[in-house]
Design a protein around this motif. Sequence first.
Motif, short mmCIF file in Angstrom:
data_model
loop_
_atom_site.label_atom_id
_atom_site.label_comp_id
_atom_site.label_asym_id
_atom_site.label_seq_id
_atom_site.Cartn_x
_atom_site.Cartn_y
_atom_site.Cartn_z
N UNK A 29 3.62 -6.27 -7.46
CA UNK A 29 4.45 -5.19 -6.91
C UNK A 29 5.58 -4.95 -7.91
N UNK A 30 5.66 -3.73 -8.49
CA UNK A 30 6.49 -3.48 -9.66
C UNK A 30 7.52 -2.40 -9.35
N UNK A 39 0.80 -1.22 0.00
CA UNK A 39 0.00 0.00 0.00
C UNK A 39 0.83 1.26 0.00
N UNK A 40 1.99 1.28 -0.66
CA UNK A 40 2.80 2.49 -0.71
C UNK A 40 3.49 2.59 -2.07
N UNK A 41 3.79 3.85 -2.48
CA UNK A 41 4.53 4.12 -3.71
C UNK A 41 5.73 4.97 -3.34
N UNK A 42 6.92 4.53 -3.74
CA UNK A 42 8.16 5.20 -3.35
C UNK A 42 8.88 5.65 -4.63
N UNK A 60 10.80 3.94 -9.50
CA UNK A 60 9.47 4.03 -8.92
C UNK A 60 9.08 2.62 -8.43
N UNK A 61 8.77 2.56 -7.14
CA UNK A 61 8.38 1.26 -6.56
C UNK A 61 6.93 1.34 -6.12
N UNK A 62 6.10 0.49 -6.73
CA UNK A 62 4.67 0.47 -6.40
C UNK A 62 4.36 -0.84 -5.71
N UNK A 63 4.01 -0.77 -4.42
CA UNK A 63 3.68 -1.97 -3.63
C UNK A 63 2.18 -1.99 -3.43
N UNK A 64 1.49 -2.69 -4.33
CA UNK A 64 0.04 -2.71 -4.29
C UNK A 64 -0.52 -4.07 -3.88
N UNK A 65 0.33 -5.10 -3.94
CA UNK A 65 -0.17 -6.45 -3.66
C UNK A 65 -0.51 -6.63 -2.18
N UNK A 66 -1.11 -7.78 -1.90
CA UNK A 66 -1.54 -8.06 -0.53
C UNK A 66 -0.42 -8.69 0.30
#
Length: 1157
Positions: free
Chosen positions: A582-583, A554-557, A620-626
């Motif tokens: 998560x990409x 639940x975070x984007x860095x 860009x790190x997108x952590x969207x997974x569960x």
Amino acid sequence: VAVVILPAECGSSVTGTQGTLLSPNFPGNYNNNHECIYSIQTQPGKGIQLKARTFELSEGDVLKVYDGSNNSARLLGVFSRSEMTGVTLNSTSSSLWLDFITDADNTSKGFELHFSSFELIRCEDPGTPQFGYKVHDGGHFAGSSVSFSCDPGYSLRGSEELLCLSGERRTWDRPLPTCVAECGGTVRGEVSGQVLSPGYPAPYEHNLNCIWTIEAEAGCTIGLHFLVFDTEEVHDVLRIWDGPVESGVLLKELSGAALPRDLHSTFSSVVLQFSTDFFTSKQGFAIRFSVSTATSCNDPGVPQNGSRSGDSWEAGDSTVFQCDPGYALQGSAEISCVKIENRFFWQPSPPTCIAPCGGDLTGPSGVILSPNYPEPYPPGKECDWRVTVSPDYVIALVFNTFNLEPGYDFLHIYDGRDSLSPLIGSFYGSQLPGRIESSSNSLFLAFRSDASVSSAGFVIDYTENPRESCFDPGSIKNGTRVGSDLKLGSSVTYYCHGGYEVQGTSTLSCVLGPDGKPAWNKPRPVCTAPCGGQYVGSDGVVLSPNYPQNYTSGQICLYFVTVPKDYVVFGQFAFFHTALNDVVEVHDGHSPHARLLSSLSGSHTGESLPLATSNQVLIKFSAKGQAPARGFHFVYQAVPRTSATQCSSVPEPRYGKRLGSDFSVGAVVRFDCNSGYALQGSPEIECLPVPGALAQWNVSAPTCVVPCGGNLTERRGTILSPGFPEPYLNSLNCVWKIMVPEGAGIQIQVISFVTEQNWDSLEVFDGADNTVTMLGSFSGTTVPALLNSTSNQLYLHFYSDISVSAAGFHLEYKTVGLSSCPEPTVPSNGVKAGERYLVNDVVSFQCEPGYALQGHAHISCMPGTVRRWNYPPPLCIAQCGGAVEEMEGVILSPGFPGNYPSNMDCSWKIVLPVGFGAHIQFLNFSTEPNHDFIEIRNGPHETSRMMGRFSGSELPGALLSTSHETTVYFHSDHSQNRPGFKLEYQAYELQECPDPEPFANGIVRGAGYNVGQSVTFECLPGYQLTGHPVLTCQHGTNRNWDHPLPRCEVPCGGNITSSNGTVYSPGFPSPYSSSQDCAWLITVPIGHGIRLNLSLLQTEPSGDFVTVWDGPQQTAPQLGVFSRSLAKKTLHSSSNQALLKFHRDAAMGGIFAIAFS
């Protein structure tokens, strides 16, 4: 003087020193058919002499005279007619008994007898038995008695009463009894007494099993007080039971030389059981017992090194015990007095206080004692103490007493909770260590004693003291600390590794806190991986949030990376693992709309980015997974731009180095990894031209990764957990084998170590595989700082489970000298004890019998960079001379079994306990004949009797010494040498006194000549004994009789009462030499005459002669005067007495022998 005139009655009983006896009606005739009894009694110690003034009896009437107080005594004579006229009778006691019997025919005037008393010959004083006393002493007269008893603890052997016999020769009817301490016995009903070891006070015998039982009345108890106690430690044991053995309680088991404290039974009986072995004897024991009525429990005593509260011992009372500081209570602190069926006893038994072997100490102060203090500590002990005080305090140690066997027994002190903590010091010897203070609130003390010599030990006081420094703040995860001074006013600074940021204050100062104690002014910071940020520089690291822990979803860095101008960004993911969806996107510039260089998800560890076209990139790190994952570890650096003749610059691989800086066409660049890492990819790359395009490398640059195991043969190296310094993966199973040159050892230094406690472990084996000894299995953070092999190989096995992981480990190894000392040489003719040769291990040596140890009997493997023993191994040599005191042993010629040296004079003394001799047997013998010899002497001196002198090659026979000291002397001259000799000796008890036979002119009666046995000497007829008639073989240095041997000699005159015999000249069969006159009175039974046969008469004719009278006095008629020239062969007396007198005048001697019957 009282004079008694008796009435002429038929019989009477009279007492006095003199008087007259008359026949009935005297001076008238006595009556027929009468029996009259007369009894005379005078003072004890006196005899009675009886003479007839008138004696006229009719034929058939007789007077019988008995030498005693009744008619069962010895008959002195039977007289009739006028036969008693001129006869003198002497009693041998203070009584006479006369029986006058008349028949029916004829009577006569009768008799008038006069009696008077005289001093009797007494029996010699029989003496008193050793350890005994006289109960009654009747005066040593004939018919009197002496009775004896023994001191407490001794038993009477023999007759308790001796009777002085009447007769010509005064002697006791039995030998003097002896008092001996028996092996066991039963005592009943005595209120006091003694129990003695067998033979006390002499040493007790071997192989005894003695049982004494003391029984008192019901309701009584028995107290034991030890007067003497000395037995062979451990081997000769006295066990004391409270009550019968089968149902009682073992009160005490005793041995050694220490005098035990008093013991008290609770039952009405005690049993003492004494067992000895086959060897060494000591004096034994003397124990006094006393019986008392039980009305309360016995005094429970005060434990040594302790105290007691409560002095009432009635049934139901309690007593509480406590120990002095440093001692531990063995047993219950509180005991109660219990009464069951008239038996009072403590329940449970009273406790003792001992100095324990180790323990956990937590008080603010206390005492640490060596085990068993104040007695010497036992051998073979391993004792650990852990001292812990209040959290904000440190510990001070002060040594009051210190004495450990140097080089063999140690006290190690560590600054912390266990032996993995820093070592403050290892102490031994007798020098008192200085004051020691810990740096924290814990100390660990480890005491080790070897298997032999013990010393006094130690007494250490500890106290807790306020700190004068701050506690060690420790290290920081994912960072480093600079500064180690912890005193007031000092500072330490923390720095984070690349990719991490400091959270908190990086510099801490040690100041006085509000409580007045040293404390850090700020809490220790932490290093965290942020979510995004600006990164500027020619190289750097970018980490996913919370790395190496899992990121949160639940975070984007956004991470903005900028390198210097004229350079482009080259990057590589050292670790990459994200959850599904998560990409990580990498853009060729700072704008999210710039060209996408890469877009990654999942596992891409080791993947490199395409070269950027500018000096900026955006990650860009997108952590969207569960489901979270570990994330990524991105490494970047600035590289020059490329051209048709120039390949792109190649950065140094992480955890490695690049060999070569030429990136032009045709150049070759090589790569190498840091210790612990392995190249993954090609070890070299080449820059190749591409027609119409930019120059390119033929293959990708390699990476450096940590292998899961491997074979290591270099002299030093590094072992890392896979992925280090990143956390290791799950489900690993890695094996490293280290082999260094033969004869060397391996030392592993632990730089860092963190694994999942209990689940992920590193096992280290001391050898080539996992079948050898394991040095340890380590998990969590507990691992020693150093590990040492005992050979040139180590085997390491690391495994992780399927779940949680940790930071892993970093180990450095190097080749060292083996941590074990070299195997020591076993001395020739000796043996070695101890098969471990590690640091502080002790090996001991012993020589075979007959050899002496030259050097140190114990050697210790010393710590240090080079393993060596503190002393060289000893030698076993056959020495020249010495003293040996063992009950059995071996004596060797110098240098045996080699040849003995020249010009040797060696003397050995075999010294055994008194009463023992040596049985000597030669096993080997070879000397130069006549010139080199051995002498065995029966005693300690050069003048002692020589038992044998031996030389040459013939094996001497066995020898038996009769002294407790034997001398063995060996001499070699200046020339030929031979192997010499080996002899064995064994102690044997000297059993017999010298043989008293042949015994001239007499005979010896007795069963044997062993210690304690007696023999009796008797003379042949005509000879008289001079000296003691009974001799006893006594203990002593040399077996001997208690008196000199007696002699049988011819007396110069005397009274002879035997029916036949011989009268010899004085000194017979040697010529007489005395110038005195000698007279013999021969008396035979009444009614008999005496026949004399002058069978041998060799006197000087002039002046030497023998006169014979026909009666007891020289007033009687002479039967003749005889000399060599006037010999008459046979003479006859007319009565039962004859007197012989020998007179000598001549200067020359002679001999005679006159037989009589």
